[in-house]
Structure formats: C-alpha cells, structure tokens
Design an enzyme around this catalytic site. Sequence first.
Site, PDB file in Angstrom:
ATOM      1  N   ALA A  80       0.829  -1.211   0.000  1.00  0.00           N
ATOM      2  CA  ALA A  80       0.000   0.000   0.000  1.00  0.00           C
ATOM      3  C   ALA A  80       0.857   1.253   0.000  1.00  0.00           C
ATOM      4  O   ALA A  80       1.741   1.423   0.845  1.00  0.00           O
ATOM      5  CB  ALA A  80      -0.916   0.003   1.228  1.00  0.00           C
ATOM      6  N   GLU A  82       1.013   5.563  -1.978  1.00  0.00           N
ATOM      7  CA  GLU A  82       0.865   6.464  -3.115  1.00  0.00           C
ATOM      8  C   GLU A  82       2.141   6.252  -3.919  1.00  0.00           C
ATOM      9  O   GLU A  82       3.241   6.294  -3.354  1.00  0.00           O
ATOM     10  CB  GLU A  82       0.752   7.922  -2.646  1.00  0.00           C
ATOM     11  CG  GLU A  82      -0.559   8.248  -1.957  1.00  0.00           C
ATOM     12  CD  GLU A  82      -1.744   8.228  -2.910  1.00  0.00           C
ATOM     13  OE1 GLU A  82      -1.553   8.416  -4.126  1.00  0.00           O
ATOM     14  OE2 GLU A  82      -2.873   7.991  -2.437  1.00  0.00           O
ATOM     15  N   THR A 132      11.256   0.789  -3.267  1.00  0.00           N
ATOM     16  CA  THR A 132      11.633   1.185  -4.622  1.00  0.00           C
ATOM     17  C   THR A 132      13.113   1.533  -4.723  1.00  0.00           C
ATOM     18  O   THR A 132      13.735   1.947  -3.743  1.00  0.00           O
ATOM     19  CB  THR A 132      10.786   2.417  -5.033  1.00  0.00           C
ATOM     20  OG1 THR A 132      11.300   2.948  -6.242  1.00  0.00           O
ATOM     21  CG2 THR A 132      10.831   3.519  -3.982  1.00  0.00           C
ATOM     22  N   ASP A 133      13.656   1.431  -5.935  1.00  0.00           N
ATOM     23  CA  ASP A 133      15.047   1.850  -6.163  1.00  0.00           C
ATOM     24  C   ASP A 133      15.194   3.374  -6.106  1.00  0.00           C
ATOM     25  O   ASP A 133      16.303   3.893  -5.984  1.00  0.00           O
ATOM     26  CB  ASP A 133      15.572   1.303  -7.509  1.00  0.00           C
ATOM     27  CG  ASP A 133      14.790   1.789  -8.734  1.00  0.00           C
ATOM     28  OD1 ASP A 133      13.761   2.490  -8.580  1.00  0.00           O
ATOM     29  OD2 ASP A 133      15.215   1.466  -9.863  1.00  0.00           O
ATOM     30  N   GLU A 134      14.045   4.093  -6.189  1.00  0.00           N
ATOM     31  CA  GLU A 134      14.138   5.562  -6.238  1.00  0.00           C
ATOM     32  C   GLU A 134      14.672   6.165  -4.946  1.00  0.00           C
ATOM     33  O   GLU A 134      15.090   7.325  -4.937  1.00  0.00           O
ATOM     34  CB  GLU A 134      12.756   6.173  -6.522  1.00  0.00           C
ATOM     35  CG  GLU A 134      12.184   5.713  -7.840  1.00  0.00           C
ATOM     36  CD  GLU A 134      11.145   6.684  -8.418  1.00  0.00           C
ATOM     37  OE1 GLU A 134      10.416   6.263  -9.300  1.00  0.00           O
ATOM     38  OE2 GLU A 134      11.090   7.844  -8.000  1.00  0.00           O
ATOM     39  N   TYR A 158       7.714  11.669  -3.462  1.00  0.00           N
ATOM     40  CA  TYR A 158       7.399  10.233  -3.452  1.00  0.00           C
ATOM     41  C   TYR A 158       8.581   9.434  -2.884  1.00  0.00           C
ATOM     42  O   TYR A 158       8.418   8.660  -1.935  1.00  0.00           O
ATOM     43  CB  TYR A 158       7.058   9.737  -4.870  1.00  0.00           C
ATOM     44  CG  TYR A 158       7.144   8.230  -4.990  1.00  0.00           C
ATOM     45  CD1 TYR A 158       6.237   7.400  -4.330  1.00  0.00           C
ATOM     46  CD2 TYR A 158       8.158   7.623  -5.748  1.00  0.00           C
ATOM     47  CE1 TYR A 158       6.324   6.014  -4.427  1.00  0.00           C
ATOM     48  CE2 TYR A 158       8.248   6.238  -5.848  1.00  0.00           C
ATOM     49  CZ  TYR A 158       7.326   5.437  -5.177  1.00  0.00           C
ATOM     50  OH  TYR A 158       7.423   4.070  -5.262  1.00  0.00           O
ATOM     51  N   ALA A 160      11.143  10.396  -1.210  1.00  0.00           N
ATOM     52  CA  ALA A 160      11.469  10.749   0.177  1.00  0.00           C
ATOM     53  C   ALA A 160      10.508  10.063   1.146  1.00  0.00           C
ATOM     54  O   ALA A 160      10.909   9.592   2.217  1.00  0.00           O
ATOM     55  CB  ALA A 160      11.405  12.270   0.350  1.00  0.00           C
ATOM     56  N   LYS A 162       8.938   7.212   0.588  1.00  0.00           N
ATOM     57  CA  LYS A 162       9.267   5.780   0.616  1.00  0.00           C
ATOM     58  C   LYS A 162      10.541   5.561   1.439  1.00  0.00           C
ATOM     59  O   LYS A 162      10.660   4.585   2.185  1.00  0.00           O
ATOM     60  CB  LYS A 162       9.459   5.231  -0.805  1.00  0.00           C
ATOM     61  CG  LYS A 162       8.196   5.120  -1.622  1.00  0.00           C
ATOM     62  CD  LYS A 162       7.176   4.135  -1.074  1.00  0.00           C
ATOM     63  CE  LYS A 162       7.581   2.685  -1.215  1.00  0.00           C
ATOM     64  NZ  LYS A 162       6.479   1.770  -0.788  1.00  0.00           N
ATOM     65  N   ARG A 222      15.807   4.130 -17.000  1.00  0.00           N
ATOM     66  CA  ARG A 222      15.190   3.331 -15.939  1.00  0.00           C
ATOM     67  C   ARG A 222      15.557   1.872 -16.182  1.00  0.00           C
ATOM     68  O   ARG A 222      15.836   1.473 -17.315  1.00  0.00           O
ATOM     69  CB  ARG A 222      13.645   3.469 -15.961  1.00  0.00           C
ATOM     70  CG  ARG A 222      13.119   4.898 -15.738  1.00  0.00           C
ATOM     71  CD  ARG A 222      13.328   5.321 -14.304  1.00  0.00           C
ATOM     72  NE  ARG A 222      12.844   6.655 -13.987  1.00  0.00           N
ATOM     73  CZ  ARG A 222      13.587   7.759 -14.015  1.00  0.00           C
ATOM     74  NH1 ARG A 222      14.860   7.703 -14.400  1.00  0.00           N
ATOM     75  NH2 ARG A 222      13.089   8.930 -13.639  1.00  0.00           N
ATOM     76  N   ARG A 290       9.878  16.854 -16.113  1.00  0.00           N
ATOM     77  CA  ARG A 290       9.417  16.695 -14.715  1.00  0.00           C
ATOM     78  C   ARG A 290      10.387  17.468 -13.817  1.00  0.00           C
ATOM     79  O   ARG A 290      11.612  17.300 -13.946  1.00  0.00           O
ATOM     80  CB  ARG A 290       9.453  15.203 -14.392  1.00  0.00           C
ATOM     81  CG  ARG A 290       9.221  14.848 -12.948  1.00  0.00           C
ATOM     82  CD  ARG A 290       9.421  13.340 -12.718  1.00  0.00           C
ATOM     83  NE  ARG A 290       8.282  12.545 -13.118  1.00  0.00           N
ATOM     84  CZ  ARG A 290       8.254  11.205 -13.097  1.00  0.00           C
ATOM     85  NH1 ARG A 290       9.305  10.520 -12.716  1.00  0.00           N
ATOM     86  NH2 ARG A 290       7.174  10.548 -13.461  1.00  0.00           N
TER      87      ARG A 290
END
Length: 355
Positions: A80, A82, A132-134, A158, A160, A162, A222, A290
């Site tokens: 779960a 965003e 995530t890898d981000e 996003y 940050a 995660k 990516r 972006r």
Amino acid sequence: MILVTGGAGFIGANFVLDWLAQSDETVINLDILSYAGNRENLASLAGDERHLFVQGDIGDSALVTSLLIQYQPRAIINFAAESHVDRSIHSPEDFIQTNVVGTFRLLEAVRAYWSSLQGEVRQNFRFLHVSTDEVYGSLAKDDPAFSETHRYEPNSPYSASKAASDHLVRAYHHTYGLPVLTTNCSNNYGPYHFPEKLIPLMIVNALAGKHLPVYGDGQQIRDWLYVKDHCSAIRRVLEAGKVGEVYNIGGWNEKTNIDIVHTVCELLDELRARVDSKSYREQITYVTDRPGHDRRYAVDASKIERELGWKPAETFDTGIRKTIQWYLGNQGWVANVQSGAYREWLKRNYTGRVV
Ligand code: NAD
Ligand code: DAU
C-alpha cells in the site's frame, strides 16, 4: 494466511493473483481503493473463498489490529502506497499520510500483534515491506548500479516518503526485533498498470490517437522489470530472505525513455497498425520536463540472485510484447479506468506542458 496491503493496485493485484494461482493459502487483502485501487483487477477471484477483500486504510490502527487478531496472519506484505512521482509533485501531503504515517501505524499495530505471538509462530512471522530503487536517488551515466548499501538520496516527495518508510521498517527491526524484510525494486510494467505511468500511458494514448508526451530530452534511464518477475522475487524473499535484510530487485534492463516509447510504437505498428498506415512514432511529442527529474536508475540485483537464487524469467522483449497484447485484449479495463478523475489528472499534469 497472509495479509497483503494495497492488493487492488498494479503490483499488489498481480501478486495476489499469482499467489492464489500457486498456493491455497488464504490472502486477506486490505486496500483503501484510492484512484489507483481497482477491484476489477481481482475480478477473476470473485467467489474464491481464499481471497478476503477488506476496504480500509493501513493507517486505521483499530481496523488493522482487529484484522490481525481475527485472522492471525503468518506474514504481511506491504504494497500500500501512493506511488506516482508526478502526483507527489502536485500533492505531496497524500504521500506523507499513506507512505509515512500509514506505514508507521501499520508497523505499530503489527508490533503489538507480533509481541503477543508465542514460540514458532512468533519466530516464523514476517513483515515484508515493498519499496523502490528511487530511494537511492539518481546515477550519472557511468556510475555503478545501486547496491543494497548505496546511500539514500531521495529526490522527489514520493521517493522521500518511501525512504522514510524504509527507515521506519529498519528501525522496528533494530529497536524492537520485528522480523522485517525490505525489497527495493526498479520500474515494473505489465497487466493492470494504471495509465498514468509511462508504458501504459503511451499504449493508451497511442491507440486513442493522442500525443505521446516525452518529458525533457527522453534520455532518462530506468531499469525495467516485468511485474510477474517482481512478484516471484517477493515470494522468494518471503520464503527464504534473512530477517532484517534488504534485497534489491531488478531486470538488468536499462533503457532510455525514448527507446521505451519507440519500442511501444513499433509493437503497436505490428499488432494494431494505424488506419493511415503511418507509424505511432508520429504521435511522439517532447514536453516540459518533470521538476527534479532523476536521470538514471540502475539496480544491481546480484544479492538476491546469489543468496536466494532468484532471476527474472522475462526479457524486456518478451515482457513488453505480452504487456501490449494484454492492453489490446483488455480495452474494456482501459475504458473503465478512464474515469472523470483520470481525465482531471491528465489535464492537471499535461496542460501547458507541450513545448
Ligand atoms: P499503485 O499505485 O498501483 O497501487 C497502490 C495500492 O495501494 C492501490 O490499490 C491503493 O488503493 C492502495 N492504497 C493507497 N493508499 C492506501 C492506504 N492508505 N491504505 C490501504 N491501501 C492503500 O502502486 P504499485 O505500482 O502497485 O506499487 C505498489 C508498491 O510497490 C508501492 O509501495 C510502490 O512504492 C512499490 N513499487 C512500485 C514500483 C512500480 O514500478 N510501480 C516499483 C518498485 C516499487
Ligand atoms: O523506479 C521505481 C519506480 O518506478 C516506482 O517506485 C514508482 O512507483 C513508479 O511509478 C516508477 O516511477 P517513475 O517515475 O520512474 O515512473 P513513470 O512511469 O512515472 O515514469 C517513467 C519515466 O518516464 C520517467 O523518467 C518519467 C518519464 N515519463 C513519464 C510519464 C508519465 C515521460 O517521459 N512522460 C510521461 O508522460
């Protein structure tokens, strides 16, 4: 049984479907049904007693506690969240609420439940956090891929949020001994992917005769992984991962965005040619970038391969073909997710962006 959160979203739904295709162990699926959650993704499970769907918030401590007491799951897999970077730029607060506060409250409820368990049940319990890898930030062209020890350098609201959730999960292990596992995966693609993300947006826009909006110069990179490979990696980590460890998951598959868009166009040219016989490439439009756009992600997935023997089954060529065939065969699903709220989002994100 197991408790899955966010199991009506893209990856969560694929995970639940794959889980029940391979096992008879019941899944309790807790999902708030945000714009990204869709019960139609789980339609094939209608009437299946092994799937118990509960609409609710991971941040609702009373609800989560009662589910834990009632069903006594042996594991929790937390999808779960965003999940869309562009939305996090427009509305960061939702990301803090679910990804940070929600994960915190979920951890608190799970800690209380786990503390009440005894013996082997307590020892075998697992909390698997899907990340995530981000969180690792952006790489320069020749930098080595992200390993599990790469420092955290999240760049968007996003990533940050995660990263904050990953830190909380880590702290609950370190401080309270909660038996956690964390996975950090690269970009997924495949069936049920909501058409706000690059690959499904390009497929859906191409077929609708719309622009294919490529941010900036389209040279961002990516690493892409077919969603069912992500699901098999999570199952493997749950089964054999070492408590407290982090596992990076990736497809060894770095591509620039413009290459991805060209591939989508070529496959559509082959599988559903335009009536005027021109290529879908004609619809590509470069648009304003972006803000804070990460330039490159790359995942070093050697730890999970070495220690747990996991490898992706799909190459990008096989996975992207299956994906496009799925979208061509599921135009009803696509039409149903294009609600008024979806059109509102397109207006918000893309109006004024075309350059
Ligand atoms: P998604 O946006 O498609 O689905 C998220 C799901 O979570 C939705 O069903 C939504 O209704 C539900 N949800 C949102 N807030 C909730 C709340 N407060 N309580 C309960 N349910 C809630 O996302 P996804 O792409 O399936 O990603 C799933 C997870 O995997 C996320 O944690 C994401 O960070 C991570 N991840 C995604 C990717 C990717 O490429 N999509 C890659 C790596 C990691
Ligand atoms: O790396 C894993 C992450 O991958 C996940 O944690 C996220 O939940 C998931 O959304 C995804 O994030 P990205 O930002 O990489 O995915 P997205 O599909 O939004 O964008 C992929 C790339 O394509 C990115 O460089 C931005 C670009 N893009 C995206 C859209 C929607 C465009 O050029 N045009 C677009 O219209």
